[in-house]
Design an enzyme around this catalytic site. Sequence first.
Site, PDB file in Angstrom:
ATOM      1  N   GLN A  34     -20.139 -31.525  15.556  1.00 40.04           N
ATOM      2  CA  GLN A  34     -20.264 -32.139  16.850  1.00 40.04           C
ATOM      3  C   GLN A  34     -21.208 -33.248  16.571  1.00 40.04           C
ATOM      4  O   GLN A  34     -22.358 -33.700  16.288  1.00 40.04           O
ATOM      5  CB  GLN A  34     -21.971 -31.045  17.866  1.00 40.04           C
ATOM      6  N   GLY A  35     -20.085 -34.701  17.186  1.00 40.84           N
ATOM      7  CA  GLY A  35     -20.824 -35.721  17.405  1.00 40.84           C
ATOM      8  C   GLY A  35     -21.562 -36.048  18.437  1.00 40.84           C
ATOM      9  O   GLY A  35     -20.332 -36.849  19.814  1.00 40.84           O
TER      10      GLY A  35
ATOM     11  N   SER B 116     -25.120 -36.570  19.630  1.00 46.55           N
ATOM     12  CA  SER B 116     -26.612 -37.495  19.289  1.00 46.55           C
ATOM     13  C   SER B 116     -26.147 -38.748  18.670  1.00 46.55           C
ATOM     14  O   SER B 116     -25.668 -39.432  17.813  1.00 46.55           O
ATOM     15  CB  SER B 116     -27.500 -36.848  18.451  1.00 46.55           C
TER      16      SER B 116
ATOM     17  N   SER C  91     -24.511 -31.848  12.175  1.00 45.01           N
ATOM     18  CA  SER C  91     -24.471 -30.814  11.341  1.00 45.01           C
ATOM     19  C   SER C  91     -23.283 -30.573  10.539  1.00 45.01           C
ATOM     20  O   SER C  91     -21.902 -30.409  11.732  1.00 45.01           O
ATOM     21  CB  SER C  91     -25.107 -29.570  12.522  1.00 45.01           C
TER      22      SER C  91
ATOM     23  N   GLU D 241     -23.561 -23.370  23.611  1.00 46.02           N
ATOM     24  CA  GLU D 241     -24.117 -23.757  22.391  1.00 46.02           C
ATOM     25  C   GLU D 241     -25.309 -22.584  22.936  1.00 46.02           C
ATOM     26  O   GLU D 241     -26.040 -22.754  23.687  1.00 46.02           O
ATOM     27  CB  GLU D 241     -25.335 -25.233  21.739  1.00 46.02           C
TER      28      GLU D 241
ATOM     29  N   GLU E 220     -39.772 -29.893  25.309  1.00 42.85           N
ATOM     30  CA  GLU E 220     -40.416 -30.709  26.771  1.00 42.85           C
ATOM     31  C   GLU E 220     -38.792 -31.060  27.705  1.00 42.85           C
ATOM     32  O   GLU E 220     -39.346 -30.973  28.842  1.00 42.85           O
ATOM     33  CB  GLU E 220     -40.806 -31.918  26.485  1.00 42.85           C
TER      34      GLU E 220
HETATM   35  C1  FAD Z   1     -31.533 -28.737  12.647  1.00 45.71           C
HETATM   36  C2  FAD Z   1     -30.837 -30.103  13.339  1.00 45.71           C
HETATM   37  C3  FAD Z   1     -29.693 -29.846  14.576  1.00 45.71           C
HETATM   38  C4  FAD Z   1     -28.844 -30.432  14.929  1.00 45.71           C
HETATM   39  N1  FAD Z   1     -27.446 -30.534  14.538  1.00 45.71           N
HETATM   40  C5  FAD Z   1     -26.823 -31.272  15.411  1.00 45.71           C
HETATM   41  C6  FAD Z   1     -25.516 -31.770  15.509  1.00 45.71           C
HETATM   42  O1  FAD Z   1     -24.796 -31.139  14.885  1.00 45.71           O
HETATM   43  N2  FAD Z   1     -24.795 -32.638  16.446  1.00 45.71           N
HETATM   44  C7  FAD Z   1     -25.642 -33.800  17.685  1.00 45.71           C
HETATM   45  O2  FAD Z   1     -25.180 -34.436  17.841  1.00 45.71           O
HETATM   46  N3  FAD Z   1     -27.100 -33.609  17.835  1.00 45.71           N
HETATM   47  C8  FAD Z   1     -27.999 -32.631  16.825  1.00 45.71           C
HETATM   48  N4  FAD Z   1     -28.703 -32.341  16.829  1.00 45.71           N
HETATM   49  C9  FAD Z   1     -29.859 -33.935  17.899  1.00 45.71           C
HETATM   50  C10 FAD Z   1     -30.545 -32.651  18.579  1.00 45.71           C
HETATM   51  O3  FAD Z   1     -29.320 -32.041  19.349  1.00 45.71           O
HETATM   52  C11 FAD Z   1     -31.744 -33.727  19.294  1.00 45.71           C
HETATM   53  O4  FAD Z   1     -32.376 -33.957  18.038  1.00 45.71           O
HETATM   54  C12 FAD Z   1     -32.192 -33.432  20.404  1.00 45.71           C
HETATM   55  O5  FAD Z   1     -31.531 -33.242  21.432  1.00 45.71           O
HETATM   56  C13 FAD Z   1     -33.282 -34.270  20.765  1.00 45.71           C
HETATM   57  O6  FAD Z   1     -32.828 -35.895  20.896  1.00 45.71           O
HETATM   58  P1  FAD Z   1     -33.828 -36.927  20.075  1.00 45.71           P
HETATM   59  O7  FAD Z   1     -34.091 -36.542  18.862  1.00 45.71           O
HETATM   60  O8  FAD Z   1     -32.527 -38.183  20.259  1.00 45.71           O
HETATM   61  O9  FAD Z   1     -34.733 -37.141  20.657  1.00 45.71           O
HETATM   62  P2  FAD Z   1     -34.608 -37.464  21.966  1.00 45.71           P
HETATM   63  O10 FAD Z   1     -34.454 -37.333  22.874  1.00 45.71           O
HETATM   64  O11 FAD Z   1     -35.347 -39.234  21.423  1.00 45.71           O
HETATM   65  O12 FAD Z   1     -36.452 -37.224  21.472  1.00 45.71           O
HETATM   66  C14 FAD Z   1     -38.227 -37.717  21.390  1.00 45.71           C
HETATM   67  C15 FAD Z   1     -39.103 -36.843  22.264  1.00 45.71           C
HETATM   68  O13 FAD Z   1     -38.843 -37.115  23.917  1.00 45.71           O
HETATM   69  C16 FAD Z   1     -39.181 -36.593  24.599  1.00 45.71           C
HETATM   70  N5  FAD Z   1     -38.226 -36.894  25.511  1.00 45.71           N
HETATM   71  C17 FAD Z   1     -37.256 -36.689  25.997  1.00 45.71           C
HETATM   72  N6  FAD Z   1     -36.994 -36.494  27.132  1.00 45.71           N
HETATM   73  C18 FAD Z   1     -37.496 -36.474  27.631  1.00 45.71           C
HETATM   74  C19 FAD Z   1     -37.780 -36.456  29.550  1.00 45.71           C
HETATM   75  N7  FAD Z   1     -37.135 -36.557  30.127  1.00 45.71           N
HETATM   76  N8  FAD Z   1     -39.061 -35.302  29.580  1.00 45.71           N
HETATM   77  C20 FAD Z   1     -40.571 -35.321  28.616  1.00 45.71           C
HETATM   78  N9  FAD Z   1     -40.247 -35.444  27.507  1.00 45.71           N
HETATM   79  C21 FAD Z   1     -39.209 -35.894  27.186  1.00 45.71           C
HETATM   80  C22 FAD Z   1     -38.534 -35.380  23.498  1.00 45.71           C
HETATM   81  O14 FAD Z   1     -39.323 -33.674  24.040  1.00 45.71           O
HETATM   82  C23 FAD Z   1     -38.980 -35.443  21.908  1.00 45.71           C
HETATM   83  O15 FAD Z   1     -39.917 -35.562  21.913  1.00 45.71           O
HETATM   84  C24 FAD Z   1     -29.913 -32.242  15.749  1.00 45.71           C
HETATM   85  C25 FAD Z   1     -31.248 -31.841  15.748  1.00 45.71           C
HETATM   86  C26 FAD Z   1     -31.070 -30.539  15.012  1.00 45.71           C
HETATM   87  C27 FAD Z   1     -33.467 -30.495  14.082  1.00 45.71           C
END
Ligand code: FAD
Length: 384
Positions: free
Chosen positions: A126-127, A129, A161, A244, A364
């Site tokens: 899944q591409g 993020s 992933s 999901e 959050e």
């Molecule tokens: C084990 C694992 C597997 C994953 N697998 C995949 C995958 O296969 N494909 C894929 O595409 N993604 C994948 N992800 C990514 C995952 O979906 C993202 O990490 C997640 O959506 C959060 O995005 P980010 O890391 O960019 O954090 P950000 O969105 O940048 O958030 C940073 C911080 O800000 C907070 N925040 C953001 N927006 C708000 C808001 N509106 N209000 C309050 N707080 C806020 C968040 O809670 C977090 O604490 C995976 C993540 C993990 C940990």
Amino acid sequence: MDLTFSDKEIAFRDELRGWLAENPPEAKPAADAGDDAQFTWRRDWQRRLYDAGWAAPAWPTEYGGRGASQSESAIYFEELGRARVPFAANTLGLLLGGPTLMVWGTPEQKERYLAPILSAEEIWCQGFSEPDAGSDLASLKTRAVKDGDEWVVTGQKVWTSGAQYAKWCMLVARTDSEVAKHKGLTYFLMDMEQEAVQIRPLRQITGEAEFNELFIGEARIADANVVGGVGNGWKVALTTLMNERAGLGFALQIRLRQLLDDVIAAAAENGMLENPLYADKIAEMHIRCETIRLLAWKGLTDAERYGQPGPEGSLVKWLWSDTNQRATQLAADVIGPQALTSGTSWSYELMRARGNTIEGGTTEVLKNIVAERVLGLPRLKVAA
Ligand SMILES: Cc1cc2nc3c(=O)[nH]c(=O)nc-3n(C[C@H](O)[C@H](O)[C@H](O)COP(=O)(O)OP(=O)(O)OC[C@H]3O[C@@H](n4cnc5c(N)ncnc54)[C@H](O)[C@@H]3O)c2cc1C
């Protein structure tokens, strides 16, 4: 909500339970056997499920499933969790990609892609993020530009992933930067086996490289691999996101229950149940587990009644991830140093749980959804 199973559901459960008892998976590779050995073990397991018609019972029979109802699907995941079998290697294809194609795919796409998902011949990732687009997915920057009957894609994805094993990527890219950000997106199936797609593993605290960075430098995607139409990527992506955890949540809550039962057994052995501090903590965990189980079934009842999962699912994910982190921490307190020793399942669970509050929607963001869409509280206005 009526939690009594019908005769048909009981027959479904008993058939699956019997099959699982007679067909246990091969022994799990040792913790230091490496990611590839773990993946092969999970792919072999999926093939056995597939051969017996159990890879994806919720898929319609025309696509190789059993046309199981939502309740049967929940029973399926509960039983898999109870039997402590691994997750299928192609979980993203089975739970996200396949169901998305069933809704938005052309007849040719369904014909071409669904069967190899089921048999684990072709693994999906899944591409979505990107470095600057996680929670706010619509702000993603990976670009796709039309070139004849192909698209040329350039950008970067992260946390992908299973990308190192994947043949196909569910890729959301920007195809129009002139319109509102949600409207300029398109959903593609990108072939991962091309030079222009470079995969760099990201090693986690557990030692595994479960996810990766993707560097995409002018990758080619045939126009026939657009899913759901150009500019419609946001809607198609929402279908993927709605799927999901639908179902998987039932397996996760059973695994949480098993972890807690193991902790209770260890606490009883250590004489810690007599200690009011631990007895109190264990009682709280028990209440949380039951609450999550009942909320998951309530969510299913609502989904059956209204035809789609409601925002309450966010509450289950939030509670599960928070409780799983607390339970693994409690396990460390009860078990002692062994739970902090590398290579034990206790230490693995403790470290893997850290990601639970991020993956599949951060806590959050889930709290915002519960506040606004379940409780009806006003939307937070961020100050300029
Ligand atoms: C084990 C694992 C597997 C994953 N697998 C995949 C995958 O296969 N494909 C894929 O595409 N993604 C994948 N992800 C990514 C995952 O979906 C993202 O990490 C997640 O959506 C959060 O995005 P980010 O890391 O960019 O954090 P950000 O969105 O940048 O958030 C940073 C911080 O800000 C907070 N925040 C953001 N927006 C708000 C808001 N509106 N209000 C309050 N707080 C806020 C968040 O809670 C977090 O604490 C995976 C993540 C993990 C940990």
